[in-house]
Structure formats: C-alpha cells, structure tokens
Scaffold this motif. Structure first.
Motif, short mmCIF file in Angstrom:
data_model
loop_
_atom_site.label_atom_id
_atom_site.label_comp_id
_atom_site.label_asym_id
_atom_site.label_seq_id
_atom_site.Cartn_x
_atom_site.Cartn_y
_atom_site.Cartn_z
N THR A 9 0.84 -1.19 0.00
CA THR A 9 0.00 0.00 0.00
C THR A 9 0.88 1.24 0.00
O THR A 9 0.60 2.22 -0.71
CB THR A 9 -0.96 0.00 1.21
OG1 THR A 9 -1.83 -1.14 1.09
CG2 THR A 9 -1.79 1.26 1.28
N ALA A 10 1.95 1.23 0.78
CA ALA A 10 2.89 2.36 0.81
C ALA A 10 3.55 2.55 -0.56
O ALA A 10 3.73 3.69 -1.01
CB ALA A 10 3.94 2.15 1.89
N ALA A 11 3.91 1.46 -1.20
CA ALA A 11 4.52 1.56 -2.53
C ALA A 11 3.54 2.16 -3.53
O ALA A 11 3.90 3.03 -4.33
CB ALA A 11 4.99 0.18 -2.99
N ASP A 12 2.30 1.73 -3.46
CA ASP A 12 1.26 2.29 -4.34
C ASP A 12 1.07 3.78 -4.06
O ASP A 12 1.04 4.60 -4.98
CB ASP A 12 -0.05 1.52 -4.14
CG ASP A 12 -1.13 1.98 -5.09
OD1 ASP A 12 -0.88 2.03 -6.31
OD2 ASP A 12 -2.23 2.31 -4.61
N ALA A 13 0.97 4.13 -2.80
CA ALA A 13 0.79 5.54 -2.41
C ALA A 13 1.97 6.40 -2.83
O ALA A 13 1.80 7.59 -3.13
CB ALA A 13 0.56 5.65 -0.90
N ALA A 14 3.17 5.82 -2.88
CA ALA A 14 4.36 6.56 -3.27
C ALA A 14 4.49 6.68 -4.79
O ALA A 14 5.38 7.35 -5.29
CB ALA A 14 5.61 5.87 -2.70
N GLY A 15 3.60 6.01 -5.51
CA GLY A 15 3.63 6.08 -6.96
C GLY A 15 4.53 5.07 -7.63
O GLY A 15 4.89 5.23 -8.79
#
Length: 149
Positions: free
Chosen positions: A18-24
């Motif tokens: 989820t963090a990776a997705d949020a970071a783009g």
C-alpha cells in the motif's frame, strides 16, 4: 503456523505494498521485484504466482524473461533495472551490505518515499519466500502466510 504471526505478516505485506502504491511505484515494477527475489531464493511457488500475475497485468514474455538478465535487457527501463539491482542486493544481503553504488543509483531514479517503499517491498517478498521454503509450502502450490506474498 501461528495465526497471530501469520496475520501480522499479512498486515506487513499489505502495509508495504500500500505504501509503494501511495508513493507512486508502478504495480508492474512491484511484480518484477517479486519475481526477481523469488528467482534468487528459488521459491518456485512464489515465482509461478507472481509471473502469472505479471502476465495477467499485461507484462510481455520478453520483459518477464529479461528479469533474470536485467543488466543486459533492452526492454527494461533504467528505473526497473535500478529496482532489480536493489532487490538483488537486499535478497543477497548475507554477502555484505547493499553496495553504495546500488543504493545511489536507486536514489537517483526514485524519490525518498519510493525508495523506502521499494526496500520494504523487497524485504517483505524475501520474508514470504523464506517462510514458504522453511515450512515446505514451497513447491506444494499452497500460498505462504495467509495467501500473501
């Protein structure tokens, strides 16, 4: 398996990706990271699962073949190559620390948040591979740790 620890591992997996997705960080890149770590670790069940997912998401056969030989790939981007280099260094960290040059290249092509997310993603897939191999789930077709990884 211990259910509390399996639940915690699943939550860590979810948080990292989820963090990776949020970071783009592109989902396709995250699949390549999962594939490369699974190749290095010899985790065939994870490798098969992540390769299927990458194909379903539209990754070409050429790109999937090039993950193993990413240094010489003409189809993988500099960004993808930096992520795969970092993934290898994290996966093989027993051989020493992540080399400064590998970290510096990743820091050139990813912002700080993306770089942190990539480190977590590579760490989590390595943990899943190790659990699958250690518990003999590797090769059984059963997904390790509550279907995460």
């Amino acid at each position: 398996m211990t259910p509390d620890v399996s639940s915690a591992m699943s939550a860590l997996h979810e948080a990292a990706f989820t963090a990776a997705d949020a970071a783009g960080v592109e989902p396709e890149l995250l699949q390549l990271i999962k594939i490369r770590a699974s190749q290095i670790n010899g985790c065939s069940s994870s490798l098969a699962r992540h390769t299927r997912a990458a194909r379903a998401a539209g990754q070409s056969e050429q790109r999937l073949r090039d993950v193993r030989a990413w240094r010489n790939s003409k189809v993988l981007t500099r960004r993808e190559q930096a992520a795969l280099s970092l993934t290898e260094a994290i996966t093989l960290v027993f051989a020493g620390q992540v080399p400064d040059s590998v970290y510096a290249e990743a820091a050139r092509v990813f912002d700080e948040t993306q770089l942190a997310a990539l480190i977590w993603a590579a760490t989590v897939i390595n943990a899943h591979n190790r659990i699958a191999i250690a518990t003999r789930l590797e090769g059984s077709g059963a997904p390790p740790v509550a279907a995460a990884g």
